[in-house]
Motif scaffolding. Structure first.
Motif, PDB file in Angstrom:
ATOM      1  N   ASP A  55       0.828  -1.200   0.000  1.00 19.44           N
ATOM      2  CA  ASP A  55       0.000   0.000   0.000  1.00 19.44           C
ATOM      3  C   ASP A  55       0.867   1.256   0.000  1.00 19.44           C
ATOM      4  O   ASP A  55       0.588   2.227  -0.710  1.00 19.44           O
ATOM      5  CB  ASP A  55      -0.920   0.023   1.222  1.00 19.44           C
ATOM      6  CG  ASP A  55      -1.994  -1.061   1.187  1.00 19.44           C
ATOM      7  OD1 ASP A  55      -2.168  -1.691   0.131  1.00 19.44           O
ATOM      8  OD2 ASP A  55      -2.641  -1.276   2.229  1.00 19.44           O
ATOM      9  N   LEU A  56       1.910   1.251   0.818  1.00 19.41           N
ATOM     10  CA  LEU A  56       2.785   2.427   0.905  1.00 19.41           C
ATOM     11  C   LEU A  56       3.506   2.676  -0.409  1.00 19.41           C
ATOM     12  O   LEU A  56       3.667   3.824  -0.840  1.00 19.41           O
ATOM     13  CB  LEU A  56       3.794   2.237   2.041  1.00 19.41           C
ATOM     14  CG  LEU A  56       3.215   2.241   3.465  1.00 19.41           C
ATOM     15  CD1 LEU A  56       4.297   1.883   4.470  1.00 19.41           C
ATOM     16  CD2 LEU A  56       2.609   3.596   3.789  1.00 19.41           C
ATOM     17  N   ILE A  57       3.966   1.608  -1.055  1.00 15.34           N
ATOM     18  CA  ILE A  57       4.641   1.756  -2.341  1.00 15.34           C
ATOM     19  C   ILE A  57       3.673   2.274  -3.391  1.00 15.34           C
ATOM     20  O   ILE A  57       3.978   3.212  -4.150  1.00 15.34           O
ATOM     21  CB  ILE A  57       5.253   0.408  -2.772  1.00 15.34           C
ATOM     22  CG1 ILE A  57       6.405   0.038  -1.829  1.00 15.34           C
ATOM     23  CG2 ILE A  57       5.743   0.452  -4.221  1.00 15.34           C
ATOM     24  CD1 ILE A  57       6.884  -1.384  -1.978  1.00 15.34           C
ATOM     25  N   ARG A  79       2.974   6.030  -2.945  1.00 20.99           N
ATOM     26  CA  ARG A  79       4.016   6.942  -3.423  1.00 20.99           C
ATOM     27  C   ARG A  79       3.966   7.088  -4.947  1.00 20.99           C
ATOM     28  O   ARG A  79       4.130   8.188  -5.483  1.00 20.99           O
ATOM     29  CB  ARG A  79       5.391   6.435  -2.985  1.00 20.99           C
ATOM     30  CG  ARG A  79       5.618   6.592  -1.486  1.00 20.99           C
ATOM     31  CD  ARG A  79       7.070   6.340  -1.115  1.00 20.99           C
ATOM     32  NE  ARG A  79       7.269   6.598   0.299  1.00 20.99           N
ATOM     33  CZ  ARG A  79       7.153   5.697   1.253  1.00 20.99           C
ATOM     34  NH1 ARG A  79       6.840   4.454   0.932  1.00 20.99           N
ATOM     35  NH2 ARG A  79       7.344   5.993   2.517  1.00 20.99           N
ATOM     36  N   VAL A  80       3.744   5.988  -5.643  1.00 17.30           N
ATOM     37  CA  VAL A  80       3.650   6.054  -7.097  1.00 17.30           C
ATOM     38  C   VAL A  80       2.421   6.862  -7.515  1.00 17.30           C
ATOM     39  O   VAL A  80       2.480   7.690  -8.440  1.00 17.30           O
ATOM     40  CB  VAL A  80       3.602   4.637  -7.697  1.00 17.30           C
ATOM     41  CG1 VAL A  80       3.389   4.689  -9.207  1.00 17.30           C
ATOM     42  CG2 VAL A  80       4.891   3.882  -7.385  1.00 17.30           C
ATOM     43  N   LEU A  81       1.303   6.659  -6.819  1.00 11.52           N
ATOM     44  CA  LEU A  81       0.080   7.371  -7.178  1.00 11.52           C
ATOM     45  C   LEU A  81       0.176   8.864  -6.890  1.00 11.52           C
ATOM     46  O   LEU A  81      -0.367   9.684  -7.646  1.00 11.52           O
ATOM     47  CB  LEU A  81      -1.112   6.771  -6.437  1.00 11.52           C
ATOM     48  CG  LEU A  81      -1.500   5.350  -6.870  1.00 11.52           C
ATOM     49  CD1 LEU A  81      -2.687   4.844  -6.066  1.00 11.52           C
ATOM     50  CD2 LEU A  81      -1.818   5.315  -8.355  1.00 11.52           C
ATOM     51  N   LEU A  82       0.846   9.244  -5.825  1.00 11.49           N
ATOM     52  CA  LEU A  82       1.033  10.667  -5.548  1.00 11.49           C
ATOM     53  C   LEU A  82       1.864  11.319  -6.653  1.00 11.49           C
ATOM     54  O   LEU A  82       1.566  12.443  -7.098  1.00 11.49           O
ATOM     55  CB  LEU A  82       1.697  10.863  -4.185  1.00 11.49           C
ATOM     56  CG  LEU A  82       0.837  10.516  -2.965  1.00 11.49           C
ATOM     57  CD1 LEU A  82       1.658  10.620  -1.683  1.00 11.49           C
ATOM     58  CD2 LEU A  82      -0.391  11.425  -2.878  1.00 11.49           C
ATOM     59  N   GLY A 137      13.823   2.045 -10.159  1.00  9.56           N
ATOM     60  CA  GLY A 137      14.090   2.645  -8.861  1.00  9.56           C
ATOM     61  C   GLY A 137      13.152   2.085  -7.810  1.00  9.56           C
ATOM     62  O   GLY A 137      12.137   1.474  -8.133  1.00  9.56           O
ATOM     63  N   ASN A 138      13.528   2.267  -6.569  1.00  8.55           N
ATOM     64  CA  ASN A 138      12.781   1.684  -5.461  1.00  8.55           C
ATOM     65  C   ASN A 138      11.957   2.770  -4.757  1.00  8.55           C
ATOM     66  O   ASN A 138      12.520   3.617  -4.048  1.00  8.55           O
ATOM     67  CB  ASN A 138      13.754   1.044  -4.473  1.00  8.55           C
ATOM     68  CG  ASN A 138      13.061   0.168  -3.456  1.00  8.55           C
ATOM     69  OD1 ASN A 138      11.863   0.289  -3.240  1.00  8.55           O
ATOM     70  ND2 ASN A 138      13.798  -0.704  -2.821  1.00  8.55           N
ATOM     71  N   PRO A 139      10.636   2.772  -4.922  1.00  3.28           N
ATOM     72  CA  PRO A 139       9.809   3.809  -4.280  1.00  3.28           C
ATOM     73  C   PRO A 139       9.895   3.810  -2.768  1.00  3.28           C
ATOM     74  O   PRO A 139       9.540   4.806  -2.130  1.00  3.28           O
ATOM     75  CB  PRO A 139       8.382   3.465  -4.740  1.00  3.28           C
ATOM     76  CG  PRO A 139       8.532   2.559  -5.898  1.00  3.28           C
ATOM     77  CD  PRO A 139       9.829   1.832  -5.711  1.00  3.28           C
ATOM     78  N   MET A 140      10.335   2.703  -2.181  1.00  4.83           N
ATOM     79  CA  MET A 140      10.392   2.639  -0.717  1.00  4.83           C
ATOM     80  C   MET A 140      11.334   3.676  -0.121  1.00  4.83           C
ATOM     81  O   MET A 140      11.220   4.029   1.051  1.00  4.83           O
ATOM     82  CB  MET A 140      10.809   1.240  -0.267  1.00  4.83           C
ATOM     83  CG  MET A 140       9.710   0.223  -0.335  1.00  4.83           C
ATOM     84  SD  MET A 140      10.139  -1.323   0.505  1.00  4.83           S
ATOM     85  CE  MET A 140      11.114  -2.109  -0.742  1.00  4.83           C
TER      86      MET A 140
END
Length: 422
Positions: A15-17, A20-23, A196-199
């Protein structure tokens, strides 16, 4: 036409990943309609963005007893079945199928379950594969045992049925967490990328407040799945006692700050019975910390803050961790961690060992409170060892910026392509 996108995610970290992509995607395409279907839990990570009008959560949601880890134990599976997981999955499947009839794209974030649902939609889809990495079987510490042999025969931690779904013509995007894993799938004909790593996005942090200078600083991560998180926190705090109380009374323990950032759970109220049982008492909150509560016991000052991870993570010297995504993020900031597995359902020995291999040993797995105390003493005494482990963690997690890169790919390959086709 602004277009629509449905996002499927199956766990708190996923969900957190996805968020971030959706924002980042919303910044690029503010008129795009974003719908999110959390497959596991309530999807609380999306709540603030939903209130802000960035996205909307849809479909049935339920907190399952296993926390989404029914594949790790028969007991967890049976409890989920009793809680109605089959009916829940059926309703989710039907919703995704209805969405797909309109031809609007689907983005799956996680592993096989969201990928399978995205394929089953009948619409164009993309996949962000978050949990699997070939580092877990190609590097130490330790060995993946029989699993390593199996993965070596395949040439990837992903399974044939998964890469078959990734290789379908309707799958327009496959993004993985690191280049090593992407190259493994490319050898099977999957057009996979590692942009890249959205985390690692959104973790810039803030300077350490003057009130905390001079303290030894630990970050305490118990996970987000209740009630397991409270059990994890209790084990870690008891292990910390073994270090604080060890003779001859090391001066490092004289001013010890323990930072405990959380999500929505466990809340400060959830902590109350645990901390009173362990002998902690309420304390004054230091200026500039943003903490919601402070507790003390002997030389230990414990700060609790919901949503405080981005602020506090970079302040730590060592992490005491029994979490998934948050541990990886902390290590990615260069903070080595020690873990202490328990019965689960998530943070068991196998999970912890796999996490340690994934991160190149930047997380040390301890089997007892005394072992954790000894290894904590070593890390706090040896800054060169902390720096070496921190460098390894940064290499394995990669740099920030993955969310923006993925948002651009989602826009090009899913959103714009669907608009052009329509």
């Amino acid at each position: 036409m602004p277009g629509r996108l449905l996002v499927l995610s199956n766990g708190h970290g996923e969900d957190l990943i996805a968020l971030r992509v959706l924002l980042a995607l919303h910044q690029r395409c503010p008129q795009l309609e974003l719908a999110v279907l959390p497959l596991v839990g309530e999807g609380s990570a999306f709540a603030a963005a939903e209130q802000a009008g960035v996205l909307r959560r849809i479909g049935p949601r339920r907190q399952l007893p296993s926390g989404g880890f029914s594949n790790q134990s028969l007991t967890g599976l049976l409890r989920d079945l009793a809680a109605g997981v089959v009916g829940l999955s059926w309703h989710q499947w039907r919703l995704v199928r209805r969405w797909g009839r309109h031809g609007d794209p689907v983005l799956a974030v996680g592993d096989l379950l969201p990928l399978l649902l995205a394929w089953g939609s009948g619409a164009p889809y993309g996949f962000i594969g978050t949990p699997k990495s070939d580092y877990t079987w190609r590097s130490g510490p330790g060995s993946a045992g029989v699993a390593a042999v199996y993965h070596r025969l395949k040439g990837s931690e992903w399974d044939p049925w998964e890469w078959a779904l990734m290789g379908r013509a309707r799958c327009r995007l496959v993004a993985l967490r690191d280049g090593l894993t992407a190259r493994g799938l490319q050898r099977h004909g999957v057009r996979s990328l590692a942009p890249g790593n959205p985390m690692m996005d959104g973790l810039e942090g803030v300077p350490l407040p003057a009130a905390l200078v001079g303290h030894r600083r630990l970050v305490l991560l118990g996970g987000s799945r209740m009630p397991e998180a409270l059990g994890n926190l209790e084990r870690l705090l008891l292990a910390l006692d073994a270090w604080v109380l060890q003779p001859p009374g090391e001066p490092d323990a004289a001013r010890l700050l323990v930072l405990a950032p959380t999500g929505s759970r466990p809340s400060p109220d959830d902590w109350l019975p645990l901390l009173r049982r362990l002998g902690y008492a309420p304390a004054a909150i230091p200026d500039g910390t943003g903490a919601q509560a402070a507790w003390s016991r002997g030389p230990v000052l414990l700060l609790i803050g919901s949503g405080g991870f981005g602020r506090w993570a970079s302040w730590g010297e060592v992490g005491l961790a029994a979490a998934g995504t948050a541990t990886e993020q902390l290590v990615g900031l260069g903070v080595p961690c020690l873990s202490l597995p328990r019965p689960g359902p998530q943070f068991k020995v196998g999970f912890a060992q796999r996490q340690s291999r994934l991160l190149g040993g930047a997380v040390g797995v301890c089997r007892s409170a005394s072992e954790l105390a000894d290894r904590l003493e070593l890390l706090l005494r040896e800054p060169s060892l902390r720096r070496a482990l921190g460098r390894m963690g940064r290499r394995r997690m990669g740099r920030a910026g993955g969310s923006a890169a993925l948002a651009e790919l989602v826009q090009q390959r899913l959103v714009d392509a669907a608009t052009a086709a329509g």
